[in-house]
Design a protein around this motif. Structure first.
Motif, PDB file in Angstrom:
ATOM      1  N   LEU A  87       0.859  -1.154  -0.104  1.00 21.99           N
ATOM      2  CA  LEU A  87       0.043  -0.017  -0.099  1.00 21.99           C
ATOM      3  C   LEU A  87       1.071   1.110  -0.134  1.00 21.99           C
ATOM      4  CD1 LEU A  87      -2.918  -1.279   2.645  1.00 21.99           C
ATOM      5  CD2 LEU A  87      -3.086  -0.988   0.218  1.00 21.99           C
ATOM      6  N   LEU A  88       1.969   1.305   0.755  1.00 23.47           N
ATOM      7  CA  LEU A  88       2.748   2.448   0.663  1.00 23.47           C
ATOM      8  C   LEU A  88       3.514   2.810  -0.579  1.00 23.47           C
ATOM      9  CD1 LEU A  88       4.937   1.649   4.310  1.00 23.47           C
ATOM     10  CD2 LEU A  88       3.148   3.624   3.506  1.00 23.47           C
ATOM     11  N   LEU A  89       3.769   1.409  -1.322  1.00 18.38           N
ATOM     12  CA  LEU A  89       4.234   1.639  -2.621  1.00 18.38           C
ATOM     13  C   LEU A  89       3.468   2.121  -3.537  1.00 18.38           C
ATOM     14  CD1 LEU A  89       6.400   1.101  -4.749  1.00 18.38           C
ATOM     15  CD2 LEU A  89       5.541  -1.334  -5.265  1.00 18.38           C
ATOM     16  N   LEU A  90       1.941   1.654  -3.504  1.00 16.46           N
ATOM     17  CA  LEU A  90       0.730   2.120  -4.347  1.00 16.46           C
ATOM     18  C   LEU A  90       0.662   3.732  -4.053  1.00 16.46           C
ATOM     19  CD1 LEU A  90      -1.820  -0.421  -4.389  1.00 16.46           C
ATOM     20  CD2 LEU A  90      -0.065   0.139  -5.969  1.00 16.46           C
ATOM     21  N   GLU A  91       0.650   4.199  -2.560  1.00 16.14           N
ATOM     22  CA  GLU A  91       0.642   5.473  -2.582  1.00 16.14           C
ATOM     23  C   GLU A  91       1.718   6.581  -3.132  1.00 16.14           C
ATOM     24  OE1 GLU A  91      -1.321   7.446   1.386  1.00 16.14           O
ATOM     25  OE2 GLU A  91       0.760   7.127   1.902  1.00 16.14           O
ATOM     26  N   GLU A  92       2.859   5.885  -3.142  1.00 15.65           N
ATOM     27  CA  GLU A  92       4.074   6.643  -3.662  1.00 15.65           C
ATOM     28  C   GLU A  92       3.629   6.585  -5.131  1.00 15.65           C
ATOM     29  OE1 GLU A  92       7.200   8.021  -2.900  1.00 15.65           O
ATOM     30  OE2 GLU A  92       5.993   8.218  -0.869  1.00 15.65           O
ATOM     31  N   LEU A  93       3.467   5.803  -5.888  1.00 20.93           N
ATOM     32  CA  LEU A  93       3.145   5.880  -7.231  1.00 20.93           C
ATOM     33  C   LEU A  93       2.188   6.838  -7.704  1.00 20.93           C
ATOM     34  CD1 LEU A  93       3.555   2.089  -8.280  1.00 20.93           C
ATOM     35  CD2 LEU A  93       4.979   3.723  -8.566  1.00 20.93           C
TER      36      LEU A  93
END
Length: 654
Positions: A87-93
C-alpha cells in the motif's frame, strides 16, 4: 506445508504477462544487455515489475502458497510483499504520477486506486504512515539484493533480519581496492517503496546516499545515472553494495530519516485543514498589535489552522485503578470521565470569557453584532431561563423577510389534509401529521417488500460462508441490518459471538467487535468445519438482536457461489415494475448500486468476492429502509434511449 495464518499480501509480477519475471531488487551486474536496458532505456522499477493483490495461505522453506484471482500457486517467498508495504508503494506511485525524475507505472489503474482508497478509510487520518512502518519493521531489517553475505558468512536473499546496532565497534578505515572505494559518510536514506520509482535508484532495495572520500568527494556526479543532484561527491547506492560491518551507519541513516519525516509530519496540517496563506510583514505586524490585517474582516477563531491536534497517550485503567468505561463506538478504547469534577470549573465557563477588547488574544476580536458583554452578564448560565431581550436579534430583523416567513407558515398550516399545526396556546409551535392520513404508500410498500427479500437472501448466504472468503482482501462483515427487527431504526454498536451452543468461539476465528468483521488466524483442520456462530448485536441500551452465521469448508467459485445465485432473483424483482413498483426516483437511485453486482444488459450476476458483495447489498438494504420508512424520494430516472436496462417508459405511467 505447515498450517499458518492466511494473510493478505501482494505478489510481484512482470508488467507484461509475455515478459519473463525479473525481481525488482535485482541489479544487473555482469550482464551488459540487462544493464543497458536498465540504465539507458530505464527498464527498471515500475516499468519492469508490478504488484498484484493475493492471499498467502501457507509457507514452507523458501516457498509460499498464495491464492490470486481464484487460483492457487507456489511462488518463492521473495516474490511476496507485505500488504501494508505494498500500500505504501501504491501511495508513492499515486503521488509521483506525471512528475519528472520518477519512473511512471503504466499499470496504475482504477482497481488499485480503489484498493488503496478503501484501506486509507480504515485510518483516522486517512493516510498511510511509512515513517512508523520503517521504524517498526525496517529499522533492524535490510531490504537488499538477490544475495547478501553478512559478517557471520550467512547468506540472505532480498531481506536481511540481523542488522546490528552495535556494529560501530567494527568500523575501520577502508581503502580503495579495485571495484571498492572508501566512503566518507552516509548522508541520506530512501525506503524501498520510494527508491523503486526514483530515476536515481529504480530498484526495490533500501538506498543510501553516500558521500565518497577524497578525491571523489570533489566530483559532481549529478549527470551519472545514480548521482545525487543536491550533494557534490555523492551517489545513491543500493543496500547490497554496502558491507555488513556498516550496519551501524545503516541504522543511523534510517533513524535520521525517521526523525526528519516526523518533523515534517508535525508541521503538516491535519487532514481536511487548509494551511493559512502566507501573510505579508505588514499583516504579521498588525496581528501582533491585536488588529486584523488591512482589508481583512474580524473573524473569531478557536485556534490556528496549522496547529495539528496532539495525540494523547492511551491509559489502561482509570486514575483510581478501576476499569475504563468502554467507548460506544470503539470497543478497544475507554474513558476516565468523572462528571462530578465538571462543577468545579463550570463557574469559570459561565463567567470567564473575554468582556473587553484587551482580553482577547492578538488577532482575535468580538463578534459584532452583538458586541461585548458587560461585567455582570450571565448569558452563558444555562440554568436560568432566557430573558426577553435575549430571544430577539434586532440586527437580523427585516420586516419584509419576517412577513414572508409568517405567510409561508400560514400557508403550510392550511394544508390540513396532511398536516396539523400544534402549540398555538403553549407557543411551542410545531407541525404533525394527522392520524390515519397517509400519502400514496405503493412505493414505500414495494421498498419494504424488496428489503424483506434481500434480508432473507443475506441470511441464507451468511449461513454458508466459505472459509476461503475470510482471507480475501475484501473484508467479510456481518450486515446487522438484515437481522434487526423492523422497529430498530439504527444499527448496533457492538458485535459479540459464540458458537450456536453458547460455547466460546474457536481459537482460530476472530470477530471485530466494532465492525462485525470475521477473520481467521489460521486455516482450520477438517474436523473444525463447519461451525455455526451466534452473534449478539448490542447498542448503548443493551442487546438489540441476534444473527446466526455458518462457516463451511467448501470454496465456491464463479456461478456456484451462493451470493452469485442469490443476486439474479433480487435484481429481476427490483427491475420488474409489476412485482416491485418502486417510486421512480428510488428506482433510479438504486440502479447504480444494483449494477455493481448485476449486469442488466446481459441479465446475469457479476462475479464478486463475498466481502464485496456483502458491502454492496448491505448498502442497498439501508437505502430501501430509508425509502420504506422515511418516504425517501430521489430525482426521477430518465430512461436511456435504447432502454437497455429492460425498463419500458409505460411502467411509470401511473
Amino acid at each position: 506445508m505447515a498450517a499458518q495464518q492466511s494473510t493478505a499480501c501482494w505478489v510481484w509480477c512482470p508488467v507484461e504477462s509475455s515478459q519473463d519475471f525479473k525481481h525488482p531488487a535485482d541489479v544487473p551486474i555482469g550482464d551488459e544487455a540487462s544493464a543497458k536496458a536498465a540504465f539507458l532505456e530505464l527498464m527498471r522499477g515500475p516499468r519492469l515489475a508490478r504488484i498484484s493483490p493475493a492471499t498467502m495461505l501457507q509457507t514452507k522453506g523458501n516457498l509460499a502458497l498464495i491464492a490470486e484471482k481464484g487460483a492457487t500457486r507456489e511462488v518463492p517467498k521473495s516474490m511476496v510483499l507485505p500488504w501494508y508495504e505494498g500500500l505504501l508503494l501504491l501511495e508513492e506511485l499515486e503521488q509521483v504520477q506525471g512528475q519528472a525524475g520518477h519512473l511512471q507505472a503504466s499499470w496504475w489503474d482504477e482497481e488499485l486506486r480503489a484498493v488503496l482508497e478503501k484501506e486509507r478509510t480504515k485510518f483516522r487520518t486517512r493516510r498511510l504512515n511509512g515513517t512508523s512502518y520503517t521504524e517498526q519493521r525496517l529499522l533492524t531489517m535490510a531490504v537488499t539484493g538477490t544475495k547478501f553475505v553478512d559478517g557471520d558468512d550467512r547468506e540472505w536473499n532480498y531481506r536481511r533480519e540481523n542488522i546490528k546496532a552495535d556494529d560501530k565497534l567494527n568500523l575501520v578505515d577502508g581503502e580503495d581496492d579495485g571495484a571498492f572505494f572508501k566512503i566518507r559518510e552516509i548522508i541520506g536514506y530512501l525506503p524501498p517503496w520510494e527508491a523503486f520509482h526514483d530515476e536515481k535508484c529504480g530498484f526495490y532495495q533500501d538506498f543510501y546516499q553516500i558521500r565518497w572520500e577524497h578525491p571523489f568527494s570533489e566530483v559532481d556526479y549529478a549527470a551519472v545515472e545514480n548521482g545525487a543532484t543536491d550533494e557534490k561527491g555523492a551517489t545513491w547506492e543500493p543496500d547490497e553494495c554496502l558491507p555488513a560491518h556498516m550496519d551501524f551507519l545503516r541504522m543511523a541513516a534510517k533513524k535520521k530519516w525517521i526523525t526528519t519525516r516526523r518533523q515534517k509530519e508535525a508541521q503538516a496540517p491535519p487532514p481536511g485543514i487548509r494551511r493559512r496563506p502566507t501573510q505579508s510583514p505588514q499583516a504579521l505586524g498588525a496581528a501582533a498589535n491585536g488588529s486584523p490585517p488591512p482589508g481583512a474582516a474580524a473573524v473569531k477563531r478557536e485556534r490556528p489552522d496549522d496547529v495539528p491536534v496532539p495525540m494523547g497517550r492511551q491509559a489502561k485503567r482509570r486514575r483510581d485503578g478501576t476499569a475504563l468505561e468502554r467507548d460506544l463506538l470503539m470497543s478497544r478504547a475507554g474513558h476516565d470521565f468523572k462528571p462530578e469534577e465538571v462543577e468545579k470549573t463550570v463557574g469559570q465557563i459561565r463567567s470567564g470569557w473575554p468582556k473587553k477588547a484587551e482580553e482577547y488574544p492578538p488577532g482575535f476580536h468580538v463578534a459584532s453584532p452583538p458586541g461585548f458583554c458587560w461585567e455582570a452578564c450571565d448569558c452563558m448560565d444555562d440554568q436560568r431561563p432566557q430573558k426577553s431581550f435575549e430571544t430577539k436579534k434586532p440586527w437580523l430583523e427585516e420586516p419584509l423577510r419576517s412577513a414572508d416567513a409568517f405567510a409561508a407558515i400560514s400557508a403550510f398550516s392550511d394544508q390540513t389534509r396532511f398536516v396539523r399545526r400544534r402549540g398555538m396556546v403553549s407557543k411551542m409551535c410545531y407541525f404533525e401529521s394527522p392520524g390515519g392520513k397517509f400519502h400514496d404508500q405503493t412505493g414505500a410498500k414495494a421498498a419494504a417488500d424488496l428489503m424483506l427479500s434481500i434480508e432473507r437472501a443475506l441470511q441464507a448466504v451468511l449461513g454458508q460462508i466459505p472459509f476461503g472468503s475470510l482471507s480475501e482482501a475484501d473484508a467479510v462483515c456481518i450486515p446487522a441490518r438484515a437481522f434487526l427487527s423492523e422497529d430498530a431504526d439504527y444499527e448496533p454498536l457492538l458485535f459479540s459471538a459464540t458458537t450456536a451452543s453458547g460455547a466460546p468461539m474457536p481459537s482460530w476465528l476472530r470477530v471485530n467487535a466494532d465492525t462485525g468483521q470475521i477473520s481467521a488466524s489460521r486455516p482450520p483442520v477438517a474436523a473444525e468445519l463447519p461451525v455455526q456462530l451466534r452473534f449478539d448485536l448490542g447498542a448503548a441500551e443493551g442487546p438489540v438482536g441476534k444473527a446466526n452465521v455458518g462457516i463451511v469448508a467448501q470454496n465456491f467459485t464463479g456461478s456456484a457461489a451462493p451470493w452469485f445465485i442469490a443476486t439474479t432473483p433480487l435484481a429481476q424483482k427490483y427491475n420488474d415494475s409489476t412485482r416491485c413498483p418502486l417510486e421512480r426516483g428510488v428506482w433510479s437511485g438504486l440502479y447504480e448500486h444494483f449494477s455493481e453486482i448485476y449486469d442488466f444488459t446481459r441479465r446475469t450476476s457479476k462475479e464478486k468476492t463475498l466481502g464485496a458483495w456483502l458491502e454492496v447489498v448491505a448498502r442497498i438494504l439501508r437505502l430501501l429502509r430509508s425509502a420504506s420508512g422515511a418516504g425517501l424520494a430521489l430525482d426521477p430516472y430518465v430512461a436511456p434511449a435504447d432502454d437497455s436496462v429492460g425498463w419500458k417508459s409505460k411502467s411509470w405511467n401511473r
